[in-house]
Scaffold this motif. Sequence first.
Motif, short mmCIF file in Angstrom:
data_model
loop_
_atom_site.label_atom_id
_atom_site.label_comp_id
_atom_site.label_asym_id
_atom_site.label_seq_id
_atom_site.Cartn_x
_atom_site.Cartn_y
_atom_site.Cartn_z
N SER A 11 0.80 -1.37 -0.03
CA SER A 11 -0.02 0.15 -0.03
C SER A 11 0.79 1.25 0.10
O SER A 11 0.47 2.21 -0.72
N ARG A 12 2.11 1.16 0.81
CA ARG A 12 2.99 2.21 0.69
C ARG A 12 3.53 2.55 -1.01
O ARG A 12 3.66 3.70 -1.01
N ARG A 13 3.91 1.33 -1.40
CA ARG A 13 4.27 1.48 -2.83
C ARG A 13 3.10 2.27 -3.83
O ARG A 13 3.52 3.10 -4.31
N ALA A 14 1.90 1.82 -3.40
CA ALA A 14 1.19 2.48 -4.36
C ALA A 14 0.56 3.73 -4.10
O ALA A 14 0.67 4.81 -4.94
N MET A 15 0.84 4.18 -2.90
CA MET A 15 0.60 5.55 -2.43
C MET A 15 1.76 6.61 -2.87
O MET A 15 1.17 7.46 -3.66
N LEU A 16 2.86 5.96 -2.88
CA LEU A 16 3.83 6.83 -3.53
C LEU A 16 3.89 6.77 -5.06
O LEU A 16 4.21 7.89 -5.54
N GLU A 17 3.63 5.78 -5.74
CA GLU A 17 3.36 5.75 -7.29
C GLU A 17 2.38 6.76 -7.48
O GLU A 17 2.76 7.37 -8.65
N SER A 18 1.42 7.01 -6.80
CA SER A 18 0.21 8.08 -7.18
C SER A 18 0.97 9.36 -7.27
O SER A 18 0.37 10.41 -7.81
N GLY A 20 4.23 9.72 -7.86
CA GLY A 20 5.45 9.77 -9.01
C GLY A 20 6.57 9.31 -8.29
O GLY A 20 7.81 9.72 -8.47
N ILE A 21 6.39 8.63 -6.96
CA ILE A 21 7.80 8.58 -6.25
C ILE A 21 8.17 6.72 -6.38
O ILE A 21 6.98 5.96 -6.11
N ASP A 22 9.23 6.29 -6.39
CA ASP A 22 9.42 4.76 -6.46
C ASP A 22 9.86 4.44 -5.24
O ASP A 22 10.83 4.98 -4.60
N LEU A 23 8.97 3.44 -4.32
CA LEU A 23 9.25 3.17 -2.95
C LEU A 23 10.89 2.58 -2.83
O LEU A 23 11.47 2.72 -2.05
N ASP A 24 11.41 1.81 -3.95
CA ASP A 24 12.52 1.39 -4.04
C ASP A 24 13.58 2.30 -4.03
O ASP A 24 14.84 1.98 -3.90
N SER B 361 6.15 11.29 4.67
CA SER B 361 6.70 12.69 4.52
C SER B 361 6.52 13.00 3.03
O SER B 361 6.05 14.07 2.59
N ARG B 362 7.44 12.24 2.29
CA ARG B 362 7.33 12.46 0.85
C ARG B 362 5.99 12.84 0.18
O ARG B 362 5.77 13.33 -0.64
N TYR B 363 4.93 11.74 0.56
CA TYR B 363 3.55 11.84 0.00
C TYR B 363 3.03 12.99 0.34
O TYR B 363 2.78 13.60 -0.55
#
Lengths: 449, 485
Positions: A11-18, A20-24, B361-363
């Motif tokens: 869910s963190r990955r999906a949130m960040l993708e929304s 434009g950030i790559d969790l990795d 935080s980034r989000y």
Amino acid sequence: MNGYLPQDRESRRAMLESVGIDLDKLFDMVPEQLQYDGTCDCLNEEGLSELEVIRALEALASKNVDSRRYDSYLGGGIYDHYQPSAIRHLTQRQEFLTAYTPYQAEISQGTMQAIFEWQSYICRLTGLDVSNASMYDGPSSAAEAMLMACRAKRRNRVFVSEGVNPETRQTIRTYLHAVGFDIVVGALDENGQTQQFLPEEGDEYAAWLIQSPNYYGVVEDLESFAEKAHAAGALAVASCDLVSLALLKSPGECGIDIAVGDGQSLGLPQNFGGPTVGYMATTDALLRRMPGRICGQTVDRDGKTCYVLTIQAREQHIRREKATSNICSNQALLATTATIYLAMMGEAGLTEVALQSQTKAMYLRDKLIDTGLFEPVFKGAFFREFALRPVDGVDLKALNEALLDEHILGGYVLPGNMWLIAVTEKKTVEQLDRFVDAVRRLAKKEVAK
Amino acid sequence: MMYKDTPVILTQTGEVTGQRMIPQAELEHVDAKSYYGKAFRAEKLPLPNLSEIGVIRHYTNLSLKNYGVENGTYPLGSCTMKYNPKINEDSAGLPGFANSHPLQPDSTIQGNLELLWDLEKKLSFICGMDRFSFQPAAGAHGELLGLLLIKAYHEKRGDTKRNVMIIPDSAHGTNPASAMMVGYDVREVKSNEKGMVDIGALKKAIGDGEEIAGLMLTNPSTLGIFDESILEITKLIHDAGGLNYYDGANLNAITMRVRPGDMGFDVVHLNVHKSFSTPHGGGGPGAGPVGLKKILEPYMPVPFVQPDGDKFKLVHESEDSIGKIRGFIGSHGIFVRTYAYILANGRQGLREVSEGAVANSRYIYERVKDYYRVGTTSKTMHEFVISADNLKSKYGVTAMDVAKRLIDYGFHPPTVYFPLIVPEALMVEPTETETKRDLDGLADALIQIAKEAETDPDVIKAAPHNTPIARPNETQAARNPILKV
């Protein structure tokens, strides 16, 4: 998976993708050579369940001896007074427990008013004009008072009575050494009091510090101490136990300029020595030299009474290196704990605690002396705690060891084979008699060895 | 919800006090007046006697005027207001911990000592340090200890000219104040446009290096920015003969990802009430344990724990020790909570803590960055700083106004006006324990307020609207101090 986090990695990955950030690549601002993913035997790889956590902690706690299972006669700055049940229920309310320092007054009036009440209680107990919002503990509060006095008097030497708790003396020494200031320690007389060994005239001390009741339980003459300190141009500082002030004249009434000490005896658990709460109270004249936070009463935009942090121009977040101290976090929740204790106990309850503690301490001291095995170290009147010396060379450490088998934590053994014994209201006469009986039996055995 | 009037407890009277907390006296009370003579208190203590229910209602009603982490998101930058697990409280309250006395013989406190030793190993590993001291009662107290260790190190080597501590302009106010506590002069270095230490300015501050005692730094900084030159910075200080101090206030960003020891730091304090979930209690008790490298071990404060065969002992004397900075061992009750938290997380869980903290935080940053002024393009970590000066210049809405308006939306405000180098700063640190819904709620509220600044600035300036009190008159409080009843 971390049990305290409401999101998993997906869910963190999906949130960040929304956005434009790559969790990795979340940590790619950290130079690669610094990124660390090591393991170690000292850290469990996966988190434990709540049940496993509490079992692990219970297993450790059970390896301790504590004053619920054993009769404890230890004091020396930490006392086993009764804590009314309501206190923990109230201080465990998340609104008090989890809030930060009250930076936003509109949603912190609970903490603010509790601090204001703490300051009020401290002023009434000490008889002084102003109190701050709390200090870390008794020893560090005394050390800060010494620095405060040095700044106020522009002198760099303090006099400290030998009757001041060694924990406090060591702490003062460390704080003062850091800025090149000196501490001179004065001895006690046969009464266990500081009176006869005060500094010579002409010695330039910023402060004289005394403790009452002192480390050996002896009540000091604060009035004459303050008078002599002032005559020598020094500030008179006293470390006072707050329970004792139910019976003893307040430091303010005695002319003391700064009162400090530990509030642990007001409804706080012993906690293996911490956390406790320090207090500091002083005169109006010294208000702006005080370290730490201060809460004041004012009105809001609509004229309603409210409370705010005030006189902040002394503090680190405004003054940085010119602040009166670096203290930031203090012990707010424990100040609240002590405040609720005082509210619960009132004048009647606190006086009863003080009278019963002292009455039982005197009973035990007399009984122990009656065994013929001990004599008092000092003659002066004491409060809750007293020092004895064996008359025929009983090794107190060995005696304490033997007492442990009977589920008794004997007094603290001071250098020179002296026994420092504290008694609170929690002890029953039956427990005291049992202690005397055990001491009589075991000490004779020790002597026979 | 109606907020009840809560007169100061000391002014409350007229209740019947039936409560009795301790048994009736078994012995006839000592005649305190004749026993203490002139030291006796002539007048009764001026404290009211109150009923149990009266006291309980008073403090319950007071508590309702507070906002805690369990009310909602508490994005107070630099303060890491994460969820405080309940099991930590139960753990610290276990009688074996809470009712043990610091002067008990070592044989009777083996549980405490084992816990502290194991915690010391855990924290040392997490920070890349060799030892930990549990004495400091708070972060600032940890700074004091760290600087005392640095000072002792130089003094022991006869290197007594070193009296300058280098501190960046983005540092917490406690850093320079702590340097003052050990008699050091503070030399400030500016941040560069990336929000990092300006290497040129640092070199200039170091000069020939002979006066440099060390450097105090938090990384990531109070701007939430990881300093990419950290190895160069710490090396410059080491080459000058100084030591590096790590302010651990922002450890939550890097827990189990980067270790202060690997970055070149010699001494570090942790705020366990931030990174390790112990509650802040409305201003304390926190705890600020200090990690240190081997070279500083001789100066550790006493007492400290040491293994002794298959047991543990407290060491009370150590030749070169700086002494003590408080009573006894430390805030043990806080370390029981810290220990429970680390067990519950494990190594993997701690890695997820930092990941969650940075991700959240980034989000939010990405969602709100177009509505406020952002100072730098550097990627931020667990917290970020935005400026309301765009709103102030156009609509007269300040950072404080935005903060107060957030309360109306159900959030605790971020840290405001800090760091000092950013005008109208709003410093946001959501922490890892927030739900997606809460994060979106906070971002939505920040966006909505920026829009309101244009359409209805007065509603923001009058905020908050539904709190127990409106904005307080702080000037009056300072001018005419009423500090007690």
